[in-house]
Scaffold this motif. Sequence first.
Motif, PDB file in Angstrom:
ATOM      1  N   PHE A  82       2.858  -7.360   1.152  1.00 29.07           N
ATOM      2  CA  PHE A  82       4.173  -7.302   0.872  1.00 29.07           C
ATOM      3  C   PHE A  82       4.471  -7.741  -0.402  1.00 29.07           C
ATOM      4  O   PHE A  82       3.782  -8.435  -1.248  1.00 29.07           O
ATOM      5  CB  PHE A  82       4.801  -8.291   1.944  1.00 29.07           C
ATOM      6  CG  PHE A  82       4.604  -7.832   3.585  1.00 29.07           C
ATOM      7  CD1 PHE A  82       5.222  -6.830   4.054  1.00 29.07           C
ATOM      8  CD2 PHE A  82       3.627  -8.696   4.075  1.00 29.07           C
ATOM      9  CE1 PHE A  82       5.002  -6.683   5.366  1.00 29.07           C
ATOM     10  CE2 PHE A  82       3.426  -8.608   5.482  1.00 29.07           C
ATOM     11  CZ  PHE A  82       4.107  -7.376   6.029  1.00 29.07           C
ATOM     12  N   LEU A  83       5.437  -6.901  -0.990  1.00 30.91           N
ATOM     13  CA  LEU A  83       6.203  -7.012  -2.226  1.00 30.91           C
ATOM     14  C   LEU A  83       7.593  -7.389  -2.074  1.00 30.91           C
ATOM     15  O   LEU A  83       8.327  -6.588  -1.146  1.00 30.91           O
ATOM     16  CB  LEU A  83       5.886  -5.922  -3.002  1.00 30.91           C
ATOM     17  CG  LEU A  83       4.387  -5.531  -3.463  1.00 30.91           C
ATOM     18  CD1 LEU A  83       4.527  -4.465  -4.490  1.00 30.91           C
ATOM     19  CD2 LEU A  83       3.702  -6.968  -4.388  1.00 30.91           C
ATOM     20  N   ASP A 120       0.849  -1.308   0.199  1.00 34.04           N
ATOM     21  CA  ASP A 120       0.065   0.041   0.154  1.00 34.04           C
ATOM     22  C   ASP A 120       0.914   1.241  -0.073  1.00 34.04           C
ATOM     23  O   ASP A 120       0.308   2.179  -0.055  1.00 34.04           O
ATOM     24  CB  ASP A 120      -0.837   0.218   1.125  1.00 34.04           C
ATOM     25  CG  ASP A 120      -0.492  -0.075   2.522  1.00 34.04           C
ATOM     26  OD1 ASP A 120       0.981  -0.120   2.583  1.00 34.04           O
ATOM     27  OD2 ASP A 120      -0.930  -0.032   3.641  1.00 34.04           O
ATOM     28  N   ARG A 121       2.091   1.143   0.099  1.00 31.87           N
ATOM     29  CA  ARG A 121       2.932   2.204   0.220  1.00 31.87           C
ATOM     30  C   ARG A 121       4.020   2.348  -1.065  1.00 31.87           C
ATOM     31  O   ARG A 121       4.912   3.175  -1.214  1.00 31.87           O
ATOM     32  CB  ARG A 121       4.061   2.349   1.315  1.00 31.87           C
ATOM     33  CG  ARG A 121       3.066   2.448   2.800  1.00 31.87           C
ATOM     34  CD  ARG A 121       4.153   2.560   3.960  1.00 31.87           C
ATOM     35  NE  ARG A 121       2.986   1.895   5.186  1.00 31.87           N
ATOM     36  CZ  ARG A 121       3.869   1.507   6.270  1.00 31.87           C
ATOM     37  NH1 ARG A 121       4.886   1.624   6.462  1.00 31.87           N
ATOM     38  NH2 ARG A 121       2.957   1.391   7.406  1.00 31.87           N
ATOM     39  N   ALA A 122       3.813   1.272  -1.990  1.00 31.67           N
ATOM     40  CA  ALA A 122       4.728   0.943  -3.014  1.00 31.67           C
ATOM     41  C   ALA A 122       4.572   1.838  -4.153  1.00 31.67           C
ATOM     42  O   ALA A 122       5.361   1.914  -5.055  1.00 31.67           O
ATOM     43  CB  ALA A 122       4.901  -0.224  -3.187  1.00 31.67           C
TER      44      ALA A 122
END
Length: 652
Positions: free
Chosen positions: A645-646, A616-618
């Motif tokens: 997660f990524l 969500d912050r990428a």
Amino acid sequence: MVEGMQMREAAERILFAETLEEKLRLAPKAISDDAPGAAIATPERPGRPKELRIHAKGVRVDFPGIHRLDDDRERGVMLHFLANHELLAAELMALVLLKFPDAPKEYRAGVYEAMREEQMHTLMYVRRMRECGIEFGELPVNDYFWRIIAPMETPMDFVTRLNLTFEQANLDFSKHYASLFRQAGDNSTAAVLEKIYQDEIGHVGHGVKWFRRWKEQGGSDWESYRKMLSFPLSPARAKGLAPFNAEGRRLAGIDEDFIRHLEICDQSRGRTPVVNWFNPNAESHAMSGRYQPTKNELSLEQDLEMLVTGWCRKDDVAILRKPPSREHLAELKRAGFDLPELVTIADLRERKLGGLRPWAWSPDASALLKEFAGQMSPRVPWHWREASPAEWFSKVIGIRLEELLGLGEESGTICRTVDEALAAVERCLESGQALAKAAFSHAGRGHKRINSESPEEPTRNWLKNTIAAHGSVIIEPWLERVTDFSALYEMGAKGEVELIGLTVMDNDAAGRFQGSRVSPKWASMLDPEVAAFLHREAKVMKWYQEKIPAALAKLLPGYVGPLGVDAMVHRLRDGSLALKHVVELNVRMTMGRVALELLKKSAPNRMGRLKILRKDRAGDVSSLGGGTLQGGAVILNDPGQASEFLAVWEVM
């Protein structure tokens, strides 16, 4: 038509004759199938002249590389290997005709025609290998095709095993090697392979036709094919050791869904596979038998399990909770990854295995993998084991390592009551700030920074709750971090500890892990001041190549597998640098080790960075990838399936 000759008679001669001349005497093109006779039992092996008798332990003959194709002897060796395959195919087709006399006449006619073509292929190989100075039978031959296909119980078994597996693989091999021989100037061998390629398209097409007629209706060709195969066959065997030839498969009538699935499919082709499993919540499982993962912890397990591709070899196996999409696997292949075989637990039952390599030998891994304890040779290094002692997953084990190294002044204080913890905090506050760590925390989570202005009641409550859950907390001085790094080791069955490499860790201001940087030259990633201090003053390599490995061997008796020692360069009040030799010890796989293994798979002499991002912050996910192992960034896990997660690997 030969007067009175039956298909059965031709098949018997090809299967049972004991001279090469009889076996390869071409069956008549037009023949009667009016008297197919009774079904025969499968013979132990086909009739062969003495020099060509197949053996269960035939010698494996490797194909020569492109740089050896201009050598007559090497060409002959390869042609000998291929001739045996073609002869086996003819014998197996003869067996089909004799074993299944009641199969549809149209099907039998197609098998008969293919059998004649296999005779012709063998003859072409024999003639060409003689020109290369090798006689058929001069080298040993094996019986792999026979062992796998001859026990067939139905014509569908034959279609699946020979037509759709081994002959489909030859669509890759024959076309590719024909091109290589053309490039090497050997037009004669190229012409043989080109003829075989064209015939193979027809053989596979014949199999596709009858496979679709006989398979359970409703499912896709791919799913039906997968269900029909049993170990040691897998869909990966339907690919040759050559570039994937999608066009040849289309010409044979294979549909696009099947082709796309097969292109990304892999399995070990010889070495018994090592089983790998990602269980990143090992510390929590070790902490309590009543562990219930949070939503965040479940996301960590499910989102990032494709990190196993970092440390797996191509012929390994990776157990996945949920496989990525076909599209994502294709993207990884495009990026240059040799993927391991992706399986579920059920897929491994009754298979011979080459070892077990979970992320950590915590209680969850020990329980999951116990059923495979008997499926490995005693000679492999990575056997099933009981869960490692709980202390090995806690911050306590790092303090034990410091004590062994004589670094007691660097150690934190292990506190098992709130009063002990508060007293330790007070001592730290005398010279600065304190850092409290939950005993079973990892990756910088479960830490609390405490200073003289921290509210007393929330601090006490945090300590109380953490001690209740973890059994203890570790209190240590807060240090002014300059550089975080990690030393990665592999511990062998005899207690030997090998330094695999050093990484630089990217942590946030609170010490939470965000990524690892790796390079063929570790010092090149360091600030010049830090590099000079570590090598000249701190004698960093003596510590991490000699002293720490010796201590690890004493500290962890019986352990086999990966280890990681996190360390930190920090700045003292006078502005000078100091080394905290052990921040923590991880008795398991680590993200740093994954990064080192990914670097080995990437373009030589390049740096790399493994980042773990919050989805969500990428930002724009599509902008994160698109690279390859030669350069740029690759998203390792499937962004379409990831919930939180990524994992991104970047070659710089």
